[in-house]
Motif scaffolding. Sequence first.
Motif, short mmCIF file in Angstrom:
data_model
loop_
_atom_site.label_atom_id
_atom_site.label_comp_id
_atom_site.label_asym_id
_atom_site.label_seq_id
_atom_site.Cartn_x
_atom_site.Cartn_y
_atom_site.Cartn_z
N GLN A 31 0.65 -1.26 -0.06
CA GLN A 31 0.05 -0.12 0.09
C GLN A 31 0.79 1.20 0.09
OE1 GLN A 31 -3.29 -0.23 -0.15
NE2 GLN A 31 -3.00 -2.54 -0.30
N GLU A 32 2.02 1.24 0.60
CA GLU A 32 2.87 2.42 0.76
C GLU A 32 4.10 2.09 1.26
OE1 GLU A 32 2.38 4.76 4.44
OE2 GLU A 32 0.82 3.59 4.82
N PRO A 33 5.44 2.82 0.99
CA PRO A 33 6.61 2.47 1.25
C PRO A 33 6.63 2.33 2.83
CG PRO A 33 6.74 4.04 -0.27
CD PRO A 33 5.19 4.13 0.25
N VAL A 34 7.65 1.50 3.40
CA VAL A 34 7.74 1.10 4.93
C VAL A 34 9.47 1.04 4.98
CG1 VAL A 34 7.62 -0.42 6.60
CG2 VAL A 34 5.66 -0.42 5.02
N LYS A 35 9.75 2.30 5.84
CA LYS A 35 11.00 2.37 6.31
C LYS A 35 11.24 1.48 7.50
CE LYS A 35 11.85 6.07 8.25
NZ LYS A 35 11.74 7.53 8.71
N ILE A 36 12.29 0.80 7.45
CA ILE A 36 12.87 -0.25 8.22
C ILE A 36 14.10 0.44 8.83
CG2 ILE A 36 13.56 -2.43 9.00
CD1 ILE A 36 10.82 -2.44 7.64
#
Length: 63
Positions: free
Chosen positions: A22-27
Motif C-alpha cells: 500500500q505504501e513504502p515502509v522504512k525499516i
Amino acid sequence: MKSMSAAEAKNGFGHLIDTARQEPVKIEKHGRPVVVMISIEEFERLSGLQPSPPPPEEDKQGE
C-alpha cells in the motif's frame, strides 16, 4: 511513509508485506533507517522496468 524496527519487520513479516503493498515502509535498525520496502509495482515504476506500450501498428493497406 510508515516506519518499523527490524525486529517488528521480522516478527510481523506478513503485516510488513501487506503494508508495503500500500505504501513504502522504512525499516530501522538501532534507531537508524537502513532500508525501504516497496511494492513490486512501485519498484518497476521507479526503475523504469515497466514494459513500454507496444508501438502503434503501421498501416497495412498496401498489402
